[in-house]
Every structure is written in C-alpha cells, then in structure tokens.
Design a protein around this motif. Sequence first.
Motif, mmCIF file in Angstrom:
data_model
loop_
_atom_site.group_PDB
_atom_site.id
_atom_site.type_symbol
_atom_site.label_atom_id
_atom_site.label_comp_id
_atom_site.label_asym_id
_atom_site.label_seq_id
_atom_site.Cartn_x
_atom_site.Cartn_y
_atom_site.Cartn_z
ATOM 1 N N PRO A 182 16.358 11.569 0.140
ATOM 2 C CA PRO A 182 15.821 10.225 0.389
ATOM 3 C C PRO A 182 16.712 9.091 -0.123
ATOM 4 O O PRO A 182 16.569 7.947 0.324
ATOM 5 C CB PRO A 182 14.476 10.239 -0.338
ATOM 6 C CG PRO A 182 14.612 11.309 -1.374
ATOM 7 C CD PRO A 182 15.490 12.358 -0.758
ATOM 8 N N ARG A 183 17.653 9.388 -1.063
ATOM 9 C CA ARG A 183 18.464 8.309 -1.643
ATOM 10 C C ARG A 183 19.965 8.522 -1.465
ATOM 11 O O ARG A 183 20.765 7.729 -1.964
ATOM 12 C CB ARG A 183 18.128 8.145 -3.132
ATOM 13 C CG ARG A 183 16.660 7.819 -3.375
ATOM 14 C CD ARG A 183 16.393 7.490 -4.816
ATOM 15 N NE ARG A 183 17.107 6.277 -5.245
ATOM 16 C CZ ARG A 183 17.052 5.784 -6.479
ATOM 17 N NH1 ARG A 183 16.286 6.386 -7.389
ATOM 18 N NH2 ARG A 183 17.728 4.701 -6.809
ATOM 19 N N VAL A 184 20.336 9.593 -0.763
ATOM 20 C CA VAL A 184 21.760 9.859 -0.526
ATOM 21 C C VAL A 184 21.956 10.131 0.948
ATOM 22 O O VAL A 184 21.348 11.056 1.500
ATOM 23 C CB VAL A 184 22.261 11.081 -1.357
ATOM 24 C CG1 VAL A 184 23.752 11.304 -1.116
ATOM 25 C CG2 VAL A 184 21.978 10.884 -2.842
ATOM 26 N N ASP A 185 22.820 9.347 1.575
ATOM 27 C CA ASP A 185 23.090 9.525 3.006
ATOM 28 C C ASP A 185 24.580 9.269 3.269
ATOM 29 O O ASP A 185 24.972 8.187 3.683
ATOM 30 C CB ASP A 185 22.227 8.577 3.841
ATOM 31 C CG ASP A 185 22.382 8.841 5.355
ATOM 32 O OD1 ASP A 185 22.965 9.886 5.711
ATOM 33 O OD2 ASP A 185 21.949 7.992 6.154
ATOM 34 N N GLY A 186 25.405 10.269 2.954
ATOM 35 C CA GLY A 186 26.845 10.174 3.207
ATOM 36 C C GLY A 186 27.640 9.501 2.120
ATOM 37 O O GLY A 186 28.875 9.515 2.149
ATOM 38 N N ALA A 187 26.977 8.889 1.154
ATOM 39 C CA ALA A 187 27.655 8.230 0.038
ATOM 40 C C ALA A 187 26.634 7.992 -1.062
ATOM 41 O O ALA A 187 25.418 8.091 -0.849
ATOM 42 C CB ALA A 187 28.292 6.909 0.481
#
Length: 304
Positions: A182-187
């Motif tokens: 929920p808090r990490v998307d590719g970076a």
Amino acid sequence: MMRRLARFDLNLLQVFDAIHAKGGVSAAARHLNLSQPAISHALAKLRDALGDPLFVRQGNRLVPTSAARAIAGPVREALRGLDAALDAATAFDPAETAREFRIGVRLSGEMPRFSALALRVRSEAPRAMLASVTFRRRDLVVALANGDLDLALDVALPADDRLRRHFLGTEPPVVVARKGHPRVDGAIDLDTYLALDHIVATARPHGPGMEDMALDRLGLARRVAVRCQHAITAWQIVAASDMLFSLPRSHAEVLDAMWPMQLVDMPLPVEQGGSYLYWHQAADADPGLRWLRAIIADELGKSE
C-alpha cells in the motif's frame, strides 16, 4: 639438515598428516587407500624417527601429543607446497581433472555466488568436484594453509602476510517490498522507509546492519521488528506482510526470479561492502587454483 632430510621417508609425513586430520589409524588407512597394518607400521617408524609417541589413545581416537600439534601445521603446509610444485611441473587440464576444490563461503553469500560458479566450473571441468564449505573467520588462515579450504570468499578482512586476496567488487543494496504494497510502488522515500517495520537476516545474534549504521550517521533509526537467519525466511515474511527487507542486489535478483517482489533503490546512502577472494601464499603457483581463481574473478568480479 639436508642430510637428515635425505634420509627421511617423506611418505611418513603423509601418514602423520592423515592420522592427525582423520583422528585414527583406520580412518587414515581409508583416506590413503592403504591397509591398517601399513599405517601402523609407518606410525611406529615415525615415532622412532622423532623420538615421541605423537598420538595417544583416548577412547576411539588417537589424540596428538604436544610435539605432534607443534609440527602438524608445518607438515600440512609443506605437503601442500610439494603438491603445488609437482602440479606446476605438469600441465593442468580442466577437461580431465577429477580434483576436488573446496571454497570457503559464508552462508549469506552462497546463494547468489555459488550456483553461477558451479555451473561455470562444470562447463569447463565436468569431472571436477566443487564444495562450498562454511568457515569461521578466525580459522581462515589455518584452513587455507592446511588444505581444508583451497580458496575463500568474504568481505574485507584484516591484512595477513600469509594470505593473498583479489578484490571482486561492490554492489548496492536494494529494498524489497511485496507487490501490491500500500505504500511502495516502484520507489520509496526516506520517510516511508523509516515509518515501516523491517526484517534483518543474519547469522549474527545481535548487532546493527549497514543500513542501521548509515541511518545512525544521519541521526536516524529504523524499527527492526523481526530478526531471522536466512534471506529466504525474510523473503517469505515480506511476501505476506507490509514489512521491508534490504539485501545486496545480486541476492535479491536470485530470489526475485523464483518469487517476484518489488526491488527498489535504497533511499539513503549506504556504504557498499567490498567482496574479496582469498587464498594462501603457498597456493600461488598451483595451476589448478590459478585456473579456478581466474574463473571466480571473471564470474563474480562485477563491481558497480
């Protein structure tokens, strides 16, 4: 001294070394492919020549005397040097060798390193045997000197005149998060990194990681919620939680190929630990180990 050596049967030293290493006459006989009476006869001659019992029986083992302990290391090193000199006088052919090569590898470094190395060695030396052997750092010099290890892979260690080393390079760590986090998307940014819980995978029972030392220099700290011993265990926990795990990129890529995750750049500067190949100075001229060192340098020597 030379006249005394000329009268000495060097085969007796091989028997001594085998008994010392294997802990008994029977085991030494199997190791040298000789009969027990032949080993016992050689031991009697050696005791007579050196004027010491060398080994005394305790239960089922022959325990070395103080005199035997004093000469065990020099004898093993001398035998290794003689083997290397004889090997150097003949051509080494990887395609024909059936030699066993023993490489010291720390548990945390086996997964990303040893598989690629084993496949490369098998391609060039299909009859050779390759062993990954764990070791204690304080015993490394002795293990390389006496042949328990041929080579070793490890981080930078204190300098020792008896050891040679080759720098293999460095690599950056990455942060691992589950897909759909929920808090990490590719970076990931530093605030998010600090807000989430972390896993540490190490055989050490306590102590900070490189990331913790880097954070400490910035006056910051992360929360390590789980400490385990193996990266695979940490990977499984990450897959089923919102926790984060950091490890070198090559380690992460091996696991990611089997169980895909998000691999993102570390949001803070972390000092990259260097990796080294170690061997004993007595093995410099060994043609088989020169061949293997070249393979390791080519296969694992990729710095960033």
